[in-house]
Design a protein around this motif. Structure first.
Motif, PDB file in Angstrom:
ATOM      1  N   GLU A  17      53.810  36.643  36.028  1.00 23.27           N
ATOM      2  CA  GLU A  17      54.597  37.960  35.762  1.00 23.27           C
ATOM      3  C   GLU A  17      54.672  38.408  34.457  1.00 23.27           C
ATOM      4  OE1 GLU A  17      56.216  41.767  36.427  1.00 23.27           O
ATOM      5  OE2 GLU A  17      55.250  40.255  38.099  1.00 23.27           O
ATOM      6  N   PHE A  18      54.693  37.579  33.523  1.00 18.87           N
ATOM      7  CA  PHE A  18      55.241  37.705  32.135  1.00 18.87           C
ATOM      8  C   PHE A  18      54.078  37.368  31.341  1.00 18.87           C
ATOM      9  CE2 PHE A  18      59.241  36.942  34.573  1.00 18.87           C
ATOM     10  CZ  PHE A  18      59.420  38.301  34.530  1.00 18.87           C
ATOM     11  N   LEU A  19      53.155  36.604  31.737  1.00 21.14           N
ATOM     12  CA  LEU A  19      51.904  36.344  30.909  1.00 21.14           C
ATOM     13  C   LEU A  19      50.934  37.692  31.364  1.00 21.14           C
ATOM     14  CD1 LEU A  19      51.316  32.506  31.531  1.00 21.14           C
ATOM     15  CD2 LEU A  19      52.594  33.684  29.616  1.00 21.14           C
ATOM     16  N   PRO A  20      50.254  38.010  30.270  1.00 17.03           N
ATOM     17  CA  PRO A  20      49.387  39.241  30.741  1.00 17.03           C
ATOM     18  C   PRO A  20      48.255  38.751  31.310  1.00 17.03           C
ATOM     19  CG  PRO A  20      49.100  38.481  28.424  1.00 17.03           C
ATOM     20  CD  PRO A  20      50.200  37.625  28.956  1.00 17.03           C
ATOM     21  N   ILE A  21      48.266  38.274  32.608  1.00 17.51           N
ATOM     22  CA  ILE A  21      47.310  37.786  33.308  1.00 17.51           C
ATOM     23  C   ILE A  21      47.092  37.980  34.666  1.00 17.51           C
ATOM     24  CG2 ILE A  21      46.596  35.642  31.785  1.00 17.51           C
ATOM     25  CD1 ILE A  21      48.321  34.006  33.718  1.00 17.51           C
ATOM     26  N   SER A  22      48.205  38.940  35.294  1.00 16.09           N
ATOM     27  CA  SER A  22      48.241  39.366  36.378  1.00 16.09           C
ATOM     28  C   SER A  22      48.814  38.693  37.505  1.00 16.09           C
ATOM     29  CB  SER A  22      46.854  40.150  37.030  1.00 16.09           C
ATOM     30  OG  SER A  22      46.915  40.528  38.214  1.00 16.09           O
ATOM     31  N   SER A  23      49.979  38.831  37.867  1.00 19.06           N
ATOM     32  CA  SER A  23      50.655  38.181  38.985  1.00 19.06           C
ATOM     33  C   SER A  23      50.113  38.169  40.283  1.00 19.06           C
ATOM     34  CB  SER A  23      52.198  38.389  38.909  1.00 19.06           C
ATOM     35  OG  SER A  23      52.413  39.568  39.033  1.00 19.06           O
ATOM     36  N   SER A  24      50.062  39.603  40.609  1.00 18.20           N
ATOM     37  CA  SER A  24      49.417  40.197  41.764  1.00 18.20           C
ATOM     38  C   SER A  24      48.045  39.628  41.895  1.00 18.20           C
ATOM     39  CB  SER A  24      49.726  41.662  42.137  1.00 18.20           C
ATOM     40  OG  SER A  24      48.694  42.399  41.123  1.00 18.20           O
ATOM     41  N   GLY A  25      47.144  39.650  40.950  1.00 21.09           N
ATOM     42  CA  GLY A  25      45.980  39.126  41.099  1.00 21.09           C
ATOM     43  C   GLY A  25      46.003  37.418  41.477  1.00 21.09           C
ATOM     44  N   HIS A  26      46.777  36.811  40.731  1.00 20.09           N
ATOM     45  CA  HIS A  26      46.844  35.520  41.224  1.00 20.09           C
ATOM     46  C   HIS A  26      47.509  35.102  42.426  1.00 20.09           C
ATOM     47  CE1 HIS A  26      45.924  34.873  36.967  1.00 20.09           C
ATOM     48  NE2 HIS A  26      46.197  33.424  36.955  1.00 20.09           N
ATOM     49  N   LEU A  27      48.253  35.930  42.902  1.00 23.50           N
ATOM     50  CA  LEU A  27      48.690  35.520  44.393  1.00 23.50           C
ATOM     51  C   LEU A  27      47.487  36.360  45.394  1.00 23.50           C
ATOM     52  CD1 LEU A  27      52.393  37.321  44.131  1.00 23.50           C
ATOM     53  CD2 LEU A  27      51.954  34.699  44.280  1.00 23.50           C
ATOM     54  N   ALA A  28      46.965  37.182  45.084  1.00 23.44           N
ATOM     55  CA  ALA A  28      45.914  37.770  45.948  1.00 23.44           C
ATOM     56  C   ALA A  28      44.765  36.378  46.282  1.00 23.44           C
ATOM     57  CB  ALA A  28      45.494  39.058  45.533  1.00 23.44           C
ATOM     58  N   LEU A  29      44.395  35.988  44.824  1.00 22.21           N
ATOM     59  CA  LEU A  29      43.499  34.881  44.838  1.00 22.21           C
ATOM     60  C   LEU A  29      44.031  33.883  45.505  1.00 22.21           C
ATOM     61  CD1 LEU A  29      42.184  35.325  41.336  1.00 22.21           C
ATOM     62  CD2 LEU A  29      41.042  36.015  43.378  1.00 22.21           C
ATOM     63  N   ALA A  30      45.318  33.317  45.294  1.00 23.93           N
ATOM     64  CA  ALA A  30      46.036  32.088  45.773  1.00 23.93           C
ATOM     65  C   ALA A  30      45.881  32.246  47.370  1.00 23.93           C
ATOM     66  CB  ALA A  30      47.175  31.812  45.438  1.00 23.93           C
ATOM     67  N   HIS A  31      46.387  33.297  47.930  1.00 26.21           N
ATOM     68  CA  HIS A  31      46.361  33.671  49.307  1.00 26.21           C
ATOM     69  C   HIS A  31      44.921  33.461  49.911  1.00 26.21           C
ATOM     70  CE1 HIS A  31      50.672  35.054  49.519  1.00 26.21           C
ATOM     71  NE2 HIS A  31      50.242  35.935  48.901  1.00 26.21           N
ATOM     72  N   TYR A  32      44.013  34.049  49.349  1.00 28.24           N
ATOM     73  CA  TYR A  32      42.622  33.928  49.800  1.00 28.24           C
ATOM     74  C   TYR A  32      42.084  32.643  49.798  1.00 28.24           C
ATOM     75  CZ  TYR A  32      37.694  35.250  50.391  1.00 28.24           C
ATOM     76  OH  TYR A  32      36.216  35.451  50.819  1.00 28.24           O
ATOM     77  N   PHE A  33      42.135  31.943  48.612  1.00 27.37           N
ATOM     78  CA  PHE A  33      41.399  30.744  48.783  1.00 27.37           C
ATOM     79  C   PHE A  33      42.229  29.635  49.313  1.00 27.37           C
ATOM     80  CE2 PHE A  33      39.484  32.988  45.170  1.00 27.37           C
ATOM     81  CZ  PHE A  33      37.892  32.846  45.672  1.00 27.37           C
ATOM     82  N   PHE A  34      43.422  29.640  49.757  1.00 27.20           N
ATOM     83  CA  PHE A  34      44.481  28.594  50.397  1.00 27.20           C
ATOM     84  C   PHE A  34      43.681  28.535  51.907  1.00 27.20           C
ATOM     85  CE2 PHE A  34      48.472  28.668  47.708  1.00 27.20           C
ATOM     86  CZ  PHE A  34      48.014  27.310  47.045  1.00 27.20           C
TER      87      PHE A  34
END
Length: 270
Positions: A17-34
């Motif tokens: 959320e605070f690093l400029p690397i996209s929290s929603s993007g990481h969550l979407a990828l984590a959901h998909y690849f889990f």
């Protein structure tokens, strides 16, 4: 999803959320690849509320002083005027993001979370961050933010409706492009996140209560919330220290690398 997965997703949310690397993007990828069933948007919002708690604790003095100024409890009128102005700028800059969430929220949840789109957003927004960090004049401090700065940064925040763009990344990028110092861009970005996260939380509160707190998933929601809050506070502290002597280049390069890995992973799944 189990307790362990909820905790991991909370930690990911707090970190990204605070690093400029996209929290929603990481969550979407984590959901998909889990490989499991994707969590609802209500669960993602619950994780964001954890980061809201981290913001309120870390920047408690800023919010307290702005609140006192708005209520007329600050005895230094000159300082109070500046604080009221900053509170107004934050509220004004929140409006584009609220409108984007209201009109595009369901579309984003349904169509924008595919890994290919996330990868494209990661790479594209990463390039803009790198260019803004290198070319920005970094001549204006936090107290020199203007009405036009706030409006443009607010418009940039609205672009974060697309997972992979990054709310903090888009607002920091815009701030740097407008000539703000790294510290000023980050501070305004983090303060600006509070009302938009709060608004999303209120909007999804019925679902969070019925699906999470009062449902069978209550332990998952609470685990994710507290993991996100703790992780978020630690990463706010980290980034505020990091930018004192370093650039944002490493975050742009990380985005490029992650985007490339996602493309490779999708290719191998074919």
């Amino acid at each position: 999803m189990n307790i362990f997965t909820a905790a991991i997703l909370g930690i990911i949310q707090g970190a990204t959320e605070f690093l400029p690397i996209s929290s929603s993007g990481h969550l979407a990828l984590a959901h998909y690849f889990f490989g499991g069933e994707e969590a609802s948007l209500a669960f993602d919002v619950a994780l964001h509320l954890g980061t809201l708690l981290a913001i309120l604790i870390y920047f408690r003095d800023d919010f307290l002083q702005m609140g006192k100024a708005v209520l007329g409890l600050n005895h230094n009128e000159g300082e109070a005027k500046k604080l009221r102005g900053m509170a107004f700028f934050i509220c004004l800059a929140t409006i584009p993001g609220v409108l984007a969430g209201l009109f595009l929220g369901d579309t984003a949840e349904q169509y924008f979370r595919h890994p290919a789109m996330v990868a494209a957003a990661l790479a594209g927004a990463g390039l803009l961050l790198l260019l803004a960090d290198q070319a920005g004049k970094r001549a204006h401090d936090f107290g020199e933010i203007t009405l036009s700065d706030a409006l443009l940064i607010g418009l940039a925040q609205a672009c974060a409706i697309i997972p992979g763009v990054s709310r903090s990344g888009s607002t920091i990028t815009c701030g740097l492009a407008l000539g703000l110092t790294r510290q000023a861009a980050v501070r305004f970005s983090f303060l600006l996140s509070a009302p938009i996260i709060f608004g999303a939380g209120v909007y999804k509160l019925p679902e969070i209560i019925t699906q999470g707190l009062l449902g069978e998933q209550s332990s998952l929601y609470l685990t994710g919330f507290f993991a996100s809050a703790i992780s978020g506070y630690l990463f706010i502290s980290f980034i505020m220290q990091y930018i004192r002597a370093r650039s944002f280049a490493i975050f742009a390069y990380y985005r490029f690398l992650l985007a490339a890995l996602v493309v490779v992973a999708l290719f191998l799944q074919r």
